[in-house]
Scaffold this motif. Structure first.
Motif, PDB file in Angstrom:
ATOM      1  N   ALA A 132       0.840  -1.202   0.000  1.00 28.30           N
ATOM      2  CA  ALA A 132       0.000   0.000   0.000  1.00 28.30           C
ATOM      3  C   ALA A 132       0.868   1.242   0.000  1.00 28.30           C
ATOM      4  CB  ALA A 132      -0.923   0.003   1.228  1.00 28.30           C
ATOM      5  N   CYS A 133       0.205   2.376  -0.140  1.00 28.56           N
ATOM      6  CA  CYS A 133       0.830   3.688  -0.003  1.00 28.56           C
ATOM      7  C   CYS A 133      -0.009   4.505   0.967  1.00 28.56           C
ATOM      8  CB  CYS A 133       0.908   4.396  -1.349  1.00 28.56           C
ATOM      9  SG  CYS A 133       1.482   6.106  -1.267  1.00 28.56           S
ATOM     10  N   TRP A 134       0.653   5.237   1.869  1.00 31.09           N
ATOM     11  CA  TRP A 134      -0.027   6.080   2.860  1.00 31.09           C
ATOM     12  C   TRP A 134       0.199   7.549   2.519  1.00 31.09           C
ATOM     13  CZ3 TRP A 134      -2.912   4.426   7.146  1.00 31.09           C
ATOM     14  CH2 TRP A 134      -2.945   3.034   7.342  1.00 31.09           C
ATOM     15  N   MET A 135      -0.877   8.337   2.649  1.00 31.11           N
ATOM     16  CA  MET A 135      -0.813   9.781   2.438  1.00 31.11           C
ATOM     17  C   MET A 135      -1.630  10.476   3.524  1.00 31.11           C
ATOM     18  SD  MET A 135      -1.393   9.953  -1.737  1.00 31.11           S
ATOM     19  CE  MET A 135      -1.299  11.759  -1.754  1.00 31.11           C
ATOM     20  N   LEU A 136      -1.536  11.796   3.571  1.00 27.05           N
ATOM     21  CA  LEU A 136      -2.363  12.626   4.448  1.00 27.05           C
ATOM     22  C   LEU A 136      -3.051  13.685   3.598  1.00 27.05           C
ATOM     23  CD1 LEU A 136       0.122  13.043   7.439  1.00 27.05           C
ATOM     24  CD2 LEU A 136      -2.035  11.763   7.514  1.00 27.05           C
ATOM     25  N   TRP A 137      -4.095  14.295   4.133  1.00 26.12           N
ATOM     26  CA  TRP A 137      -4.922  15.257   3.407  1.00 26.12           C
ATOM     27  C   TRP A 137      -4.534  16.669   3.811  1.00 26.12           C
ATOM     28  CZ3 TRP A 137      -7.907  15.013  -0.688  1.00 26.12           C
ATOM     29  CH2 TRP A 137      -8.879  15.996  -0.926  1.00 26.12           C
TER      30      TRP A 137
ATOM     31  N   ALA B 151      -4.253  18.613  -6.220  1.00 26.10           N
ATOM     32  CA  ALA B 151      -2.984  17.967  -6.553  1.00 26.10           C
ATOM     33  C   ALA B 151      -2.826  16.645  -5.809  1.00 26.10           C
ATOM     34  CB  ALA B 151      -1.819  18.905  -6.225  1.00 26.10           C
ATOM     35  N   PHE B 152      -3.218  16.614  -4.544  1.00 30.78           N
ATOM     36  CA  PHE B 152      -3.144  15.376  -3.764  1.00 30.78           C
ATOM     37  C   PHE B 152      -4.086  14.328  -4.344  1.00 30.78           C
ATOM     38  CE2 PHE B 152      -0.905  15.926   0.474  1.00 30.78           C
ATOM     39  CZ  PHE B 152      -0.201  17.069   0.103  1.00 30.78           C
ATOM     40  N   VAL B 153      -5.268  14.745  -4.781  1.00 29.78           N
ATOM     41  CA  VAL B 153      -6.200  13.812  -5.421  1.00 29.78           C
ATOM     42  C   VAL B 153      -5.559  13.209  -6.664  1.00 29.78           C
ATOM     43  CG1 VAL B 153      -8.373  13.651  -6.698  1.00 29.78           C
ATOM     44  CG2 VAL B 153      -8.304  14.861  -4.512  1.00 29.78           C
ATOM     45  N   ASP B 154      -4.900  14.035  -7.464  1.00 35.48           N
ATOM     46  CA  ASP B 154      -4.252  13.548  -8.680  1.00 35.48           C
ATOM     47  C   ASP B 154      -3.152  12.545  -8.359  1.00 35.48           C
ATOM     48  OD1 ASP B 154      -5.909  15.211 -10.115  1.00 35.48           O
ATOM     49  OD2 ASP B 154      -4.413  16.795 -10.393  1.00 35.48           O
ATOM     50  N   VAL B 155      -2.356  12.820  -7.313  1.00 36.31           N
ATOM     51  CA  VAL B 155      -1.289  11.895  -6.914  1.00 36.31           C
ATOM     52  C   VAL B 155      -1.883  10.579  -6.415  1.00 36.31           C
ATOM     53  CG1 VAL B 155       0.585  11.491  -5.279  1.00 36.31           C
ATOM     54  CG2 VAL B 155       0.379  13.719  -6.414  1.00 36.31           C
ATOM     55  N   ALA B 156      -2.868  10.669  -5.520  1.00 37.68           N
ATOM     56  CA  ALA B 156      -3.485   9.460  -4.977  1.00 37.68           C
ATOM     57  C   ALA B 156      -4.127   8.630  -6.083  1.00 37.68           C
ATOM     58  CB  ALA B 156      -4.521   9.833  -3.924  1.00 37.68           C
ATOM     59  N   SER B 157      -4.786   9.285  -7.031  1.00 36.25           N
ATOM     60  CA  SER B 157      -5.444   8.571  -8.131  1.00 36.25           C
ATOM     61  C   SER B 157      -4.426   7.850  -9.000  1.00 36.25           C
ATOM     62  CB  SER B 157      -6.254   9.555  -8.984  1.00 36.25           C
ATOM     63  OG  SER B 157      -7.246  10.207  -8.218  1.00 36.25           O
ATOM     64  N   ALA B 158      -3.290   8.489  -9.258  1.00 36.81           N
ATOM     65  CA  ALA B 158      -2.253   7.866 -10.076  1.00 36.81           C
ATOM     66  C   ALA B 158      -1.660   6.649  -9.379  1.00 36.81           C
ATOM     67  CB  ALA B 158      -1.155   8.885 -10.392  1.00 36.81           C
ATOM     68  N   ILE B 159      -1.407   6.755  -8.087  1.00 37.86           N
ATOM     69  CA  ILE B 159      -0.818   5.636  -7.351  1.00 37.86           C
ATOM     70  C   ILE B 159      -1.833   4.514  -7.173  1.00 37.86           C
ATOM     71  CG2 ILE B 159       0.226   4.934  -5.151  1.00 37.86           C
ATOM     72  CD1 ILE B 159       1.289   7.792  -4.883  1.00 37.86           C
ATOM     73  N   ALA B 160      -3.111   4.846  -7.060  1.00 39.50           N
ATOM     74  CA  ALA B 160      -4.160   3.838  -6.852  1.00 39.50           C
ATOM     75  C   ALA B 160      -4.262   2.873  -8.026  1.00 39.50           C
ATOM     76  CB  ALA B 160      -5.500   4.519  -6.595  1.00 39.50           C
ATOM     77  N   ASP B 161      -3.748   3.232  -9.190  1.00 36.72           N
ATOM     78  CA  ASP B 161      -3.682   2.299 -10.312  1.00 36.72           C
ATOM     79  C   ASP B 161      -2.679   1.181 -10.051  1.00 36.72           C
ATOM     80  OD1 ASP B 161      -5.533   3.743 -11.723  1.00 36.72           O
ATOM     81  OD2 ASP B 161      -4.073   4.808 -12.967  1.00 36.72           O
ATOM     82  N   SER B 162      -1.822   1.394  -9.052  1.00 43.07           N
ATOM     83  CA  SER B 162      -0.702   0.489  -8.809  1.00 43.07           C
ATOM     84  C   SER B 162      -0.842  -0.302  -7.514  1.00 43.07           C
ATOM     85  CB  SER B 162       0.590   1.319  -8.765  1.00 43.07           C
ATOM     86  OG  SER B 162       1.683   0.584  -8.299  1.00 43.07           O
ATOM     87  N   GLU B 163      -1.431   0.308  -6.495  1.00 42.54           N
ATOM     88  CA  GLU B 163      -1.519  -0.315  -5.166  1.00 42.54           C
ATOM     89  C   GLU B 163      -2.579   0.396  -4.335  1.00 42.54           C
ATOM     90  OE1 GLU B 163       2.486   1.925  -3.635  1.00 42.54           O
ATOM     91  OE2 GLU B 163       2.396   0.776  -5.486  1.00 42.54           O
ATOM     92  N   THR B 164      -2.966  -0.208  -3.237  1.00 46.80           N
ATOM     93  CA  THR B 164      -3.943   0.408  -2.338  1.00 46.80           C
ATOM     94  C   THR B 164      -3.380   1.698  -1.761  1.00 46.80           C
ATOM     95  OG1 THR B 164      -4.850  -1.741  -1.732  1.00 46.80           O
ATOM     96  CG2 THR B 164      -5.305   0.083  -0.239  1.00 46.80           C
TER      97      THR B 164
END
Length: 373
Positions: A34-39, A56-69
């Motif tokens: 998984a990957c962990w982020m904060l808002w 911008a955080f939404v865009d980063v999270a969406s891009a990583i979500a294609d790869s892992e939780t």
């Protein structure tokens, strides 16, 4: 409140350290669970109530979500907003925080050969405490690691040493790279010398070789985090922020780092191959960007015209993607092509990241990988 203080002579390691139990820190390019982020929401860090940064955080999270939780920790008052903005595949959890830099306030995950996961719980003082730190207080950030340990049900090794995740990079084969400017800064661990710090890194991260670069990127407000300057992209290979302009202060920093890297070997005796990434810009804070930030005495001031520590090395390596910052049309395509050549089996995704940079960091700074076991 003062920074944590210890000396290399007074600080004694416990009998059971992570390394003694077979744990070590995997490389970022190793498989993730998984990957962990904060808002983001802090108005003295993020302009206009953090709305541009949230996108911008939404865009980063969406891009990583294609790869892992992807897990995104959110303060209660922003929970519904975050949940409604983020894709359904992203898991939003209530996780109180002072600001959104998960790389530095989140855990350093460890794995063992027998398939167990653990974490190191470093001390945190907001990048320098009351001697150059970026905000006050940081009490909620200090509890994030222990809360994630509870959520995952994994062991937590607490150590009385101030260290942020962005200050270190490892190759997963015994080598760690860092900067003296940050890890030996007296506003982190006064009295803990290089030998003492290396002992801590060996015992808590399972490394056997530490490569010390003198300084981080020019004007980096974290006191020179290595993840903005240099990172491992494979065993024996690193990416390095580069500048050809001899009149730019970054030129001397990058040149010094290059010479040291080219004359270093890793833990397995390999010479290092260095891949240069020309810095964006230089980039500066515009008048309208500075005017949207709350001015508080307890936070780091950001003024019009201030230079930002922009870097293409500050990217995130996922299982099937590499998420990189888009910062300068003059250099974005070249950086993307270079990354794609280094990661041919991963899809390189560029995300507009100036809003993250305005807050003081970039994509690597707002993410923290949880390795697979």
């Amino acid at each position: 409140m003062t920074t944590n203080s210890l000396s290399s002579t007074a600080f004694s390691l416990p009998a059971e350290t992570p390394a003694s139990q077979g744990f070590s820190m995997p490389a970022e390019f190793a498989p993730h669970k998984a990957c962990w982020m904060l808002w983001p929401q802090r108005p003295d860090t993020w302009r206009y109530g953090a709305k541009p940064a949230q996108q911008a955080f939404v865009d980063v999270a969406s891009a990583i979500a294609d790869s892992e939780t992807v897990f995104v920790g959110v303060n209660d008052e922003q929970y519904e907003n975050a949940r409604n903005q983020l894709p359904e595949s992203v898991r939003v959890v209530e996780l109180s925080n002072n600001d959104a830099w998960m790389r530095d306030v989140g855990p350093t995950f460890l794995t063992s050969p027998d398939g167990h996961l653990a974490m190191v719980d470093w001390q945190f003082n907001a990048w320098g405490g009351l001697e150059g730190g970026l905000y006050f207080p940081w009490d909620k950030d200090r509890r994030i690691r222990s809360k994630i340990a509870e959520i995952l049900g994994i062991p937590r090794f607490e150590v009385p040493v101030v260290l942020e995740g962005g200050a270190i990079h490892v190759d997963g084969e015994g080598t760690l790279i860092t900067t003296r400017e940050c890890l030996l800064n007296p506003n982190r661990n006064p009295g803990l010398d290089q030998a003492g710090m290396e002992q801590v890194l060996r015992e808590y991260l399972g490394v056997t070789k530490v490569i010390w670069l003198p300084r981080g990127c020019y004007r980096d407000e974290t006191d020179g985090h290595v993840d903005n300057l240099c990172c491992f992209v494979a065993p024996g290979e690193v990416a390095l922020t580069w500048c050809d302009d001899e009149n730019d202060p970054q030129h001397a920093i990058s040149r010094q780092a290059l010479e040291l890297l080219e004359n270093s070997t890793d833990a397995r005796g390999r010479s290092l191959k260095v891949h240069k990434f020309t810095q964006p810009g230089p980039l500066h804070i515009a008048e309208e960007e500075a005017s949207g930030i709350d001015r508080l005495n307890s936070s780091y001031p950001r003024q019009p015209g201030d230079r930002m520590a922009a870097s293409y090395v500050n990217f995130y390596i996922g299982n099937s993607v590499v998420v990189m910052p888009l910062l300068d049309p003059a250099h974005d395509d070249d950086a993307r092509k270079r990354l794609q050549a280094l990661f041919p089996d991963r899809r390189v995704i560029g995300v507009p990241a100036r809003e993250i940079l305005l807050g003081g960091g970039n994509i690597h700074c707002i993410t923290q990988q949880q390795p697979s076991v």
